[in-house]
Design a protein around this motif. Sequence first.
Motif, PDB file in Angstrom:
ATOM      1  N   THR A 180      42.709  35.688  53.714  1.00 26.85           N
ATOM      2  CA  THR A 180      42.033  36.955  53.459  1.00 26.85           C
ATOM      3  C   THR A 180      41.280  36.850  52.143  1.00 26.85           C
ATOM      4  OG1 THR A 180      43.929  37.886  52.261  1.00 26.85           O
ATOM      5  CG2 THR A 180      43.840  38.271  54.646  1.00 26.85           C
ATOM      6  N   VAL A 181      40.315  37.732  51.949  1.00 25.03           N
ATOM      7  CA  VAL A 181      39.612  37.786  50.664  1.00 25.03           C
ATOM      8  C   VAL A 181      39.807  39.164  50.049  1.00 25.03           C
ATOM      9  CG1 VAL A 181      37.912  36.025  51.223  1.00 25.03           C
ATOM     10  CG2 VAL A 181      37.407  38.409  51.780  1.00 25.03           C
ATOM     11  N   GLN A 182      39.918  39.178  48.725  1.00 21.59           N
ATOM     12  CA  GLN A 182      40.181  40.403  47.987  1.00 21.59           C
ATOM     13  C   GLN A 182      39.859  40.181  46.518  1.00 21.59           C
ATOM     14  OE1 GLN A 182      43.208  39.328  50.106  1.00 21.59           O
ATOM     15  NE2 GLN A 182      42.719  37.538  48.882  1.00 21.59           N
ATOM     16  N   MET A 183      39.979  41.243  45.737  1.00 24.25           N
ATOM     17  CA  MET A 183      39.742  41.120  44.301  1.00 24.25           C
ATOM     18  C   MET A 183      41.080  40.901  43.601  1.00 24.25           C
ATOM     19  SD  MET A 183      37.250  41.089  42.053  1.00 24.25           S
ATOM     20  CE  MET A 183      35.883  42.159  42.505  1.00 24.25           C
ATOM     21  N   PHE A 184      41.192  39.784  42.875  1.00 21.57           N
ATOM     22  CA  PHE A 184      42.341  39.546  42.002  1.00 21.57           C
ATOM     23  C   PHE A 184      42.047  40.195  40.650  1.00 21.57           C
ATOM     24  CE2 PHE A 184      42.497  36.069  45.030  1.00 21.57           C
ATOM     25  CZ  PHE A 184      43.850  35.889  45.276  1.00 21.57           C
ATOM     26  N   TYR A 185      43.088  40.700  40.006  1.00 21.61           N
ATOM     27  CA  TYR A 185      42.860  41.243  38.667  1.00 21.61           C
ATOM     28  C   TYR A 185      44.061  40.978  37.766  1.00 21.61           C
ATOM     29  CZ  TYR A 185      45.788  45.441  39.615  1.00 21.61           C
ATOM     30  OH  TYR A 185      46.821  46.311  39.899  1.00 21.61           O
ATOM     31  N   ASN A 186      43.785  40.950  36.476  1.00 18.62           N
ATOM     32  CA  ASN A 186      44.790  40.712  35.448  1.00 18.62           C
ATOM     33  C   ASN A 186      45.390  42.070  35.067  1.00 18.62           C
ATOM     34  OD1 ASN A 186      46.031  40.442  32.841  1.00 18.62           O
ATOM     35  ND2 ASN A 186      44.889  38.547  32.505  1.00 18.62           N
ATOM     36  N   GLN A 187      46.621  42.308  35.494  1.00 18.23           N
ATOM     37  CA  GLN A 187      47.240  43.611  35.258  1.00 18.23           C
ATOM     38  C   GLN A 187      47.413  43.891  33.763  1.00 18.23           C
ATOM     39  OE1 GLN A 187      50.765  44.399  37.539  1.00 18.23           O
ATOM     40  NE2 GLN A 187      49.837  43.805  39.480  1.00 18.23           N
ATOM     41  N   GLY A 188      47.686  42.843  32.993  1.00 22.37           N
ATOM     42  CA  GLY A 188      47.853  43.024  31.547  1.00 22.37           C
ATOM     43  C   GLY A 188      46.582  43.505  30.885  1.00 22.37           C
ATOM     44  N   LEU A 189      45.440  42.896  31.252  1.00 19.44           N
ATOM     45  CA  LEU A 189      44.165  43.320  30.674  1.00 19.44           C
ATOM     46  C   LEU A 189      43.797  44.727  31.125  1.00 19.44           C
ATOM     47  CD1 LEU A 189      41.979  40.070  30.883  1.00 19.44           C
ATOM     48  CD2 LEU A 189      43.092  41.063  28.876  1.00 19.44           C
ATOM     49  N   PHE A 190      44.106  45.053  32.367  1.00 19.30           N
ATOM     50  CA  PHE A 190      43.828  46.402  32.848  1.00 19.30           C
ATOM     51  C   PHE A 190      44.655  47.421  32.048  1.00 19.30           C
ATOM     52  CE2 PHE A 190      41.592  46.852  37.135  1.00 19.30           C
ATOM     53  CZ  PHE A 190      40.789  45.745  36.928  1.00 19.30           C
ATOM     54  N   LYS A 205      50.318  38.376  34.785  1.00 18.59           N
ATOM     55  CA  LYS A 205      50.726  39.269  35.866  1.00 18.59           C
ATOM     56  C   LYS A 205      49.479  39.586  36.699  1.00 18.59           C
ATOM     57  CE  LYS A 205      53.431  43.421  36.867  1.00 18.59           C
ATOM     58  NZ  LYS A 205      54.089  44.631  36.297  1.00 18.59           N
ATOM     59  N   ILE A 206      49.470  39.058  37.922  1.00 15.39           N
ATOM     60  CA  ILE A 206      48.297  39.184  38.783  1.00 15.39           C
ATOM     61  C   ILE A 206      48.488  40.328  39.773  1.00 15.39           C
ATOM     62  CG2 ILE A 206      46.847  38.002  40.486  1.00 15.39           C
ATOM     63  CD1 ILE A 206      47.829  35.348  39.240  1.00 15.39           C
ATOM     64  N   GLY A 207      47.432  41.060  39.996  1.00  9.26           N
ATOM     65  CA  GLY A 207      47.415  42.084  41.036  1.00  9.26           C
ATOM     66  C   GLY A 207      46.220  41.865  41.936  1.00  9.26           C
ATOM     67  N   ILE A 208      46.194  42.567  43.060  1.00  7.98           N
ATOM     68  CA  ILE A 208      45.031  42.510  43.948  1.00  7.98           C
ATOM     69  C   ILE A 208      44.670  43.926  44.388  1.00  7.98           C
ATOM     70  CG2 ILE A 208      45.596  40.211  44.850  1.00  7.98           C
ATOM     71  CD1 ILE A 208      46.298  41.960  47.516  1.00  7.98           C
ATOM     72  N   PHE A 209      43.398  44.118  44.740  1.00  9.83           N
ATOM     73  CA  PHE A 209      43.000  45.381  45.351  1.00  9.83           C
ATOM     74  C   PHE A 209      41.793  45.149  46.256  1.00  9.83           C
ATOM     75  CE2 PHE A 209      40.635  45.315  41.296  1.00  9.83           C
ATOM     76  CZ  PHE A 209      39.338  45.702  41.683  1.00  9.83           C
ATOM     77  N   GLN A 210      41.634  46.061  47.203  1.00 10.22           N
ATOM     78  CA  GLN A 210      40.440  46.082  48.032  1.00 10.22           C
ATOM     79  C   GLN A 210      39.365  46.837  47.253  1.00 10.22           C
ATOM     80  OE1 GLN A 210      42.581  48.083  51.310  1.00 10.22           O
ATOM     81  NE2 GLN A 210      41.768  46.499  52.659  1.00 10.22           N
ATOM     82  N   VAL A 211      38.202  46.234  47.094  1.00  9.51           N
ATOM     83  CA  VAL A 211      37.132  46.927  46.385  1.00  9.51           C
ATOM     84  C   VAL A 211      36.724  48.163  47.194  1.00  9.51           C
ATOM     85  CG1 VAL A 211      34.746  46.786  45.572  1.00  9.51           C
ATOM     86  CG2 VAL A 211      36.291  44.841  45.262  1.00  9.51           C
ATOM     87  N   PRO A 212      36.725  49.322  46.569  1.00 12.13           N
ATOM     88  CA  PRO A 212      36.380  50.546  47.302  1.00 12.13           C
ATOM     89  C   PRO A 212      34.950  50.485  47.845  1.00 12.13           C
ATOM     90  CG  PRO A 212      37.368  51.047  45.163  1.00 12.13           C
ATOM     91  CD  PRO A 212      37.058  49.583  45.157  1.00 12.13           C
TER      92      PRO A 212
END
Length: 441
Positions: free
Chosen positions: A163-173, A301-308
Amino acid sequence: MTFAPRLPGSSRRARRTVVTLAALSGALLVTACSPSASGSSDSTGAGDGKVNLTVWSWRVEDEAAYKKIFAAYEQSHPNVNVDFKAFKATEYNKILATGLAGSGGPDVPQVRSYGQLQTTVASKSLLPLDGKVDLTGWDENIVASAKGKEDGKIYSVPFARQTVQMFYNQGLFEKNGIKAPTTWAEFIAANDKLMSAGLTPIAVGAKDDWTLPIVHEVVAGARFGGKAFRDAVVAGKKSFTDPDWVASVKVVGDLEKYMPKNVTGVAATDAQTLFSAEKAAMIPGGSFDLSVFQKANPNMKIGIFQVPPAPGSPSGSTATTAGWADGNFAVSAKSKHPAEATELVKWMTSKQFGQMVNDDIKQITAVPGVEPSDPLLKQMSENYKNSGSPYVLLTDFRYGTPSGGELLGKGLQELLLGSKDAAAVSQDLQTGISTWFKPSA
């Protein structure tokens, strides 16, 4: 794509036939050459009466995991030895074609999917598996990856869903007071805030054009309409010049300001390094990238989300997750042990194999009803299950030359360079695939 968007190798050494004359006993002992060329139980070279099956793959980074998996198979099949060999991904297609055409190839090759499988099928290098493996109840988008386009027969078993999705850095967020966005406005606001903090919001490596269709799917899959659009194009009711598709291409250009400077000169590996070094807060990528990021920076700490969905999306407020079958395992038509090789591939439809793909290879298994233990893989799997769509340029537009992915990748490079607009990129895509694609209707 990684597919995404990946695998190493060295040339295979041919084993020399050893002929020993036992003068005292007058016996002539012949030990056989390559594993797949062995015709009797003691010709494996081990002298243990076991059948030796050779498995080839392009997944060098998964070598240890596969050896663990096949050790489990050997425990339940004590008459078999499995010899796993991995080769460099960029060299694998040529190595495999040579191996399947000769006598020293694998019994069980890992093969490409969808359009990239067809050359191997046409060469009659693989045994049809209809009636030998049961893919009933599997995702039909995934099963399609394992079939011959012309005859509709099953030639392989998919090993993983990507699958493809957006990975993000939870710490930076968290540091910047940002939560995973649920609306397009929140997504843009997050990018602006990250950029003002001196970070690269979205790591993209546009020098490697194969990554750009993945970026497009992640940020704009909902904008062109996901599966509904794919179905309309395949049926000849829409084309890639449709306003929704053109608008989705434009989304990539509109987000360029949030990407690294001179993004068309940034390699995919450089983009991954930016993210792993915590200099970029997000990166569009495939599920196959998760283990890469986890190994590169275990403390992040990595998170993922579906780009709205971007404004104007046909799906309204529903995000999409594109998916496909990354590769499959097949049985060589030249295997000297077709029954044992088929049994091994059949085992790859089992929940035992599927769970080990999830847990040891860290990819989402293609086997239905098996849940990943990794929470992020589980989230990816759930997103695809709930709002999945085919990765359209891979699942349906790799059956001819030029492929849809090649055309869009180069077109998006030109878009980011400013030499073409979204309408021209889309027209080039439609013109290119029209040279070979015929709608099903």
